[in-house]
Design an enzyme around this catalytic site. Structure first.
Site, PDB file in Angstrom:
ATOM      1  N   CYS A   1       8.584   5.787   6.957  1.00 51.27           N
ATOM      2  CA  CYS A   1       8.682   6.074   8.392  1.00 51.27           C
ATOM      3  C   CYS A   1       8.348   4.848   9.236  1.00 51.27           C
ATOM      4  O   CYS A   1       9.237   4.159   9.719  1.00 51.27           O
ATOM      5  CB  CYS A   1       7.762   7.230   8.784  1.00 51.27           C
ATOM      6  SG  CYS A   1       8.106   8.788   7.942  1.00 51.27           S
ATOM      7  N   ARG A   2       7.055   4.575   9.403  1.00 46.03           N
ATOM      8  CA  ARG A   2       6.621   3.536  10.341  1.00 46.03           C
ATOM      9  C   ARG A   2       7.003   2.119   9.923  1.00 46.03           C
ATOM     10  O   ARG A   2       7.585   1.377  10.712  1.00 46.03           O
ATOM     11  CB  ARG A   2       5.100   3.624  10.552  1.00 46.03           C
ATOM     12  CG  ARG A   2       4.684   4.864  11.303  1.00 46.03           C
ATOM     13  CD  ARG A   2       3.192   5.042  11.287  1.00 46.03           C
ATOM     14  NE  ARG A   2       2.772   5.490   9.963  1.00 46.03           N
ATOM     15  CZ  ARG A   2       1.527   5.779   9.627  1.00 46.03           C
ATOM     16  NH1 ARG A   2       0.560   5.621  10.524  1.00 46.03           N
ATOM     17  NH2 ARG A   2       1.233   6.206   8.416  1.00 46.03           N
TER      18      ARG A   2
ATOM     19  N   ASP B   1       1.165   8.464  12.208  1.00 44.18           N
ATOM     20  CA  ASP B   1       2.278   8.856  11.341  1.00 44.18           C
ATOM     21  C   ASP B   1       3.076   9.962  12.023  1.00 44.18           C
ATOM     22  O   ASP B   1       2.528  11.004  12.376  1.00 44.18           O
ATOM     23  CB  ASP B   1       1.722   9.345  10.006  1.00 44.18           C
ATOM     24  CG  ASP B   1       2.790   9.511   8.946  1.00 44.18           C
ATOM     25  OD1 ASP B   1       3.991   9.476   9.263  1.00 44.18           O
ATOM     26  OD2 ASP B   1       2.408   9.683   7.775  1.00 44.18           O
TER      27      ASP B   1
ATOM     28  N   CYS C   1       2.494   0.557   5.956  1.00 45.31           N
ATOM     29  CA  CYS C   1       2.032   1.886   6.351  1.00 45.31           C
ATOM     30  C   CYS C   1       1.651   2.626   5.074  1.00 45.31           C
ATOM     31  O   CYS C   1       1.327   2.001   4.068  1.00 45.31           O
ATOM     32  CB  CYS C   1       3.080   2.623   7.187  1.00 45.31           C
ATOM     33  SG  CYS C   1       4.574   3.102   6.301  1.00 45.31           S
ATOM     34  N   THR C   2       1.722   3.933   5.072  1.00 37.71           N
ATOM     35  CA  THR C   2       1.303   4.700   3.902  1.00 37.71           C
ATOM     36  C   THR C   2       2.412   4.798   2.872  1.00 37.71           C
ATOM     37  O   THR C   2       2.298   4.276   1.771  1.00 37.71           O
ATOM     38  CB  THR C   2       0.826   6.105   4.325  1.00 37.71           C
ATOM     39  OG1 THR C   2      -0.204   5.979   5.311  1.00 37.71           O
ATOM     40  CG2 THR C   2       0.294   6.885   3.125  1.00 37.71           C
ATOM     41  N   GLY C   3       3.507   5.468   3.211  1.00 40.04           N
ATOM     42  CA  GLY C   3       4.544   5.745   2.224  1.00 40.04           C
ATOM     43  C   GLY C   3       5.770   4.863   2.303  1.00 40.04           C
ATOM     44  O   GLY C   3       6.669   4.978   1.478  1.00 40.04           O
ATOM     45  N   ASN C   4       5.819   3.986   3.304  1.00 40.20           N
ATOM     46  CA  ASN C   4       6.951   3.083   3.495  1.00 40.20           C
ATOM     47  C   ASN C   4       8.270   3.837   3.660  1.00 40.20           C
ATOM     48  O   ASN C   4       9.309   3.416   3.179  1.00 40.20           O
ATOM     49  CB  ASN C   4       7.021   2.072   2.343  1.00 40.20           C
ATOM     50  CG  ASN C   4       7.937   0.895   2.604  1.00 40.20           C
ATOM     51  OD1 ASN C   4       8.572   0.409   1.689  1.00 40.20           O
ATOM     52  ND2 ASN C   4       8.026   0.415   3.830  1.00 40.20           N
TER      53      ASN C   4
END
Length: 149
Positions: A13-14, A116, A8-11
């Site tokens: 949350c998802r 997100d 995902c983007t920031g590792n």
């Protein structure tokens, strides 16, 4: 051993939620290694409190810190699953000169993107957790059956 890498983007949350859920539902498979990373992650960040709350409510534990996605991670993975098309494109860009690595990068949900939940409240995380709990077993079974052919 097969490696499944969720991105995902920031590792925070998802992808860590997907990683934890995958480990939980595939606990009986000793031939799988599951990990996660972010295309724009800060190394060593904790998962969000909401992610951990959702996992806790589901009875799933998770320990881990964020990692920034690298070409080496992609090359070592058997399967790379992105939460959005932009995650898939970012991962493919890291290995654009290596078609073999690029071929095993796919969206986790081929029917749509997994948005997100950051800033959307706990209910958005809980809904994502429910979706991942349904999607991951279905998707992995289909992909592994495809690979076995």
């Amino acid at each position: 051993m097969k490696t499944i890498l969720f991105i995902c983007t920031g590792n925070t949350c998802r992808s860590p939620m997907a990683e934890a859920i995958c480990r939980h539902v595939m606990a009986d498979r000793d031939d799988l290694f599951v990990a996660s990373a972010g295309v724009a992650a800060f190394e060593g960040a904790l998962p969000s409190m909401e992610t951990m709350e959702t996992l806790d409510r589901m009875g799933i534990s998770h320990e881990g810190l964020s990692s920034c996605l690298t070409a080496e991670m992609i090359r070592k993975a058997s399967l790379v699953l992105g939460m959005t098309n932009s995650h898939v494109r970012a991962a493919r860009a890291l290995v654009e000169t290596d078609p073999d690595a690029s071929n095993h990068i796919q969206p986790l949900d081929p029917k749509g993107e997994l948005p997100d939940p950051m800033g959307m409240g706990q209910s958005a995380y809980d809904l994502l957790g429910e979706r991942l709990m349904t999607l991951i077993p279905e998707r992995l079974e289909a992909l592994m059956n495809e690979e076995d052919k």
